[in-house]
Design a protein around this motif. Structure first.
Motif, mmCIF file in Angstrom:
data_model
loop_
_atom_site.group_PDB
_atom_site.id
_atom_site.type_symbol
_atom_site.label_atom_id
_atom_site.label_comp_id
_atom_site.label_asym_id
_atom_site.label_seq_id
_atom_site.Cartn_x
_atom_site.Cartn_y
_atom_site.Cartn_z
ATOM 1 N N ILE A 102 1.103 -1.088 0.075
ATOM 2 C CA ILE A 102 0.032 0.154 0.155
ATOM 3 C C ILE A 102 1.007 1.257 -0.105
ATOM 4 N N GLU A 103 0.370 2.373 -0.471
ATOM 5 C CA GLU A 103 1.168 3.513 -0.598
ATOM 6 C C GLU A 103 0.764 4.188 0.608
ATOM 7 N N LYS A 104 1.387 5.450 1.104
ATOM 8 C CA LYS A 104 0.978 6.329 2.087
ATOM 9 C C LYS A 104 -0.058 6.831 2.087
ATOM 10 N N LYS A 105 -0.888 6.583 3.056
ATOM 11 C CA LYS A 105 -2.357 6.965 3.177
ATOM 12 C C LYS A 105 -3.304 6.457 2.459
ATOM 13 N N GLU A 106 -2.947 5.430 1.648
ATOM 14 C CA GLU A 106 -3.832 4.537 0.865
ATOM 15 C C GLU A 106 -4.716 3.666 1.478
ATOM 16 N N HIS A 107 -5.910 3.639 1.414
ATOM 17 C CA HIS A 107 -6.902 2.592 1.789
ATOM 18 C C HIS A 107 -6.696 1.441 1.172
ATOM 19 N N ILE A 108 -6.761 0.365 2.214
ATOM 20 C CA ILE A 108 -6.185 -1.013 1.873
ATOM 21 C C ILE A 108 -6.884 -1.636 0.778
ATOM 22 N N GLU A 109 -8.320 -1.343 0.595
ATOM 23 C CA GLU A 109 -9.216 -1.626 -0.574
ATOM 24 C C GLU A 109 -8.665 -1.214 -1.747
ATOM 25 N N THR A 110 -8.408 0.101 -1.792
ATOM 26 C CA THR A 110 -8.003 0.871 -2.809
ATOM 27 C C THR A 110 -6.596 0.386 -3.459
ATOM 28 N N ALA A 111 -5.703 -0.027 -2.602
ATOM 29 C CA ALA A 111 -4.486 -0.766 -2.788
ATOM 30 C C ALA A 111 -4.648 -1.962 -3.528
ATOM 31 N N ALA A 112 -5.327 -2.747 -3.023
ATOM 32 C CA ALA A 112 -5.438 -4.300 -3.611
ATOM 33 C C ALA A 112 -5.919 -3.975 -4.977
ATOM 34 N N LYS A 113 -6.971 -3.240 -5.404
ATOM 35 C CA LYS A 113 -7.627 -2.977 -6.548
ATOM 36 C C LYS A 113 -6.587 -2.486 -7.431
ATOM 37 N N ARG A 114 -5.674 -1.403 -7.247
ATOM 38 C CA ARG A 114 -4.687 -0.826 -7.953
ATOM 39 C C ARG A 114 -3.497 -1.510 -8.258
ATOM 40 N N GLU A 115 -3.267 -2.817 -7.275
ATOM 41 C CA GLU A 115 -1.958 -3.708 -7.400
ATOM 42 C C GLU A 115 -2.557 -4.640 -8.498
ATOM 43 N N VAL A 116 -3.744 -5.096 -8.486
ATOM 44 C CA VAL A 116 -4.223 -5.871 -9.549
ATOM 45 C C VAL A 116 -4.188 -5.477 -10.621
ATOM 46 N N GLU A 117 -4.749 -4.093 -10.928
ATOM 47 C CA GLU A 117 -4.751 -3.549 -11.981
ATOM 48 C C GLU A 117 -3.344 -3.361 -12.796
ATOM 49 N N GLU A 118 -2.286 -2.812 -11.864
ATOM 50 C CA GLU A 118 -1.122 -2.503 -12.300
ATOM 51 C C GLU A 118 -0.186 -3.969 -12.808
ATOM 52 N N GLU A 119 -0.526 -4.923 -12.046
ATOM 53 C CA GLU A 119 0.211 -6.221 -12.051
ATOM 54 C C GLU A 119 -0.424 -7.300 -13.461
ATOM 55 N N THR A 120 -1.455 -6.934 -13.711
ATOM 56 C CA THR A 120 -2.215 -7.705 -14.675
ATOM 57 C C THR A 120 -2.678 -7.139 -15.766
ATOM 58 N N GLY A 121 -3.207 -5.704 -15.651
ATOM 59 C CA GLY A 121 -3.857 -4.975 -16.781
ATOM 60 C C GLY A 121 -5.560 -5.174 -16.657
ATOM 61 N N VAL A 122 -6.010 -6.020 -15.705
ATOM 62 C CA VAL A 122 -7.543 -6.053 -15.657
ATOM 63 C C VAL A 122 -7.862 -4.937 -14.959
ATOM 64 N N THR A 123 -8.947 -4.453 -15.451
ATOM 65 C CA THR A 123 -9.810 -3.210 -14.829
ATOM 66 C C THR A 123 -11.161 -3.610 -14.367
ATOM 67 N N ASP A 124 -11.927 -2.627 -14.227
ATOM 68 C CA ASP A 124 -13.170 -2.716 -13.874
ATOM 69 C C ASP A 124 -13.396 -3.927 -12.891
ATOM 70 N N LEU A 125 -12.723 -3.572 -11.594
ATOM 71 C CA LEU A 125 -12.709 -4.377 -10.525
ATOM 72 C C LEU A 125 -13.639 -4.244 -9.523
ATOM 73 N N GLU A 126 -14.248 -5.053 -8.860
ATOM 74 C CA GLU A 126 -15.405 -4.686 -7.948
ATOM 75 C C GLU A 126 -15.040 -5.820 -6.768
ATOM 76 N N ILE A 127 -14.728 -5.193 -5.513
ATOM 77 C CA ILE A 127 -14.459 -6.075 -4.276
ATOM 78 C C ILE A 127 -15.727 -6.774 -3.459
ATOM 79 N N THR A 128 -15.840 -8.060 -3.563
ATOM 80 C CA THR A 128 -17.095 -8.649 -2.987
ATOM 81 C C THR A 128 -17.069 -9.073 -1.648
#
Length: 202
Positions: A102-128
């Motif tokens: 996670i980045e400084k002051k980043e929410h953990i859910e935001t970080a998780a989605k961002r990392e998935v996008e950056e590492e895989t190219g997958v977008t339109d993610l929804e946490i269930t």
């Protein structure tokens, strides 16, 4: 009870005074680097080190754990597409799930989605839902660190091109159905296997 993985060897942390077959050490007295080196040495010889760290108070058990090594907090995703395939990455020769710090002051859910996008190219993610928190030890710049990863189940309708983040050592990104996922998990990490049901591992 908690499990801190050193490679694929779990160190058990609990409020029990002893666990049969394990060497029990009060967590306040633990020299973590010495224990880690012993675990790695035994693993290289094909042996299993069995350590159990103890404290009678669960909150203090975790607090002492966090005080023993520098802590890196990360977020990751177990991502399903519309075909109920799961998103895997290959990094360091092992199948893994996308995750990152996670980045400084980043929410953990935001970080998780961002990392998935950056590492895989997958977008339109929804946490269930939140799945699990894993702990593992890694070495960076000659020092051992504790990575605490918050895992979330996610879904996406994305059906575009998968793009591995090569500067992070990722060589492949693949959607895997149940059969292929089960095969990938035979060449994965113990803390990743904890995110899958018994049905996937047998």
């Amino acid at each position: 009870m908690y499990k801190v993985f050193v490679n694929n060897t779990p160190i058990i942390l609990s409020t029990k005074k002893s666990i049969e077959g394990y060497i029990t050490i009060p967590i306040k007295k633990v020299n973590f680097p010495v224990i880690i080196r012993d675990v790695l040495a035994k693993e290289s010889e094909g042996e299993n080190a069995k350590y159990h760290f103890y404290h009678k108070n669960e909150d203090k058990l975790v607090a002492h754990l966090y005080a023993k090594l520098p802590v890196v907090v990360a977020g990751g995703g177990k991502v399903y597409n519309t075909k109920m395939e799961i998103l895997f990455i290959k990094r360091n020769g092992k199948w893994d799930l996308p995750k990152g710090k996670i980045e400084k002051k980043e929410h953990i859910e935001t970080a998780a989605k961002r990392e998935v996008e950056e590492e895989t190219g997958v977008t339109d993610l929804e946490i269930t839902k939140f799945l699990y928190k894993t702990y593992h030890v890694f070495k960076r710049n000659g020092a051992f660190r504790l990575k605490v990863t918050y895992w979330f189940e996610m879904k996406t309708t994305f059906d575009g091109k998968l793009v591995p983040q090569k500067n992070e050592g990722i060589t492949k990104v693949r959607w895997k159905d149940k059969k292929k996922a089960k095969k990938a998990l035979t060449d994965s990490y113990a803390n990743i296997k904890k995110l899958f049901s018994h049905d996937y591992l047998t």
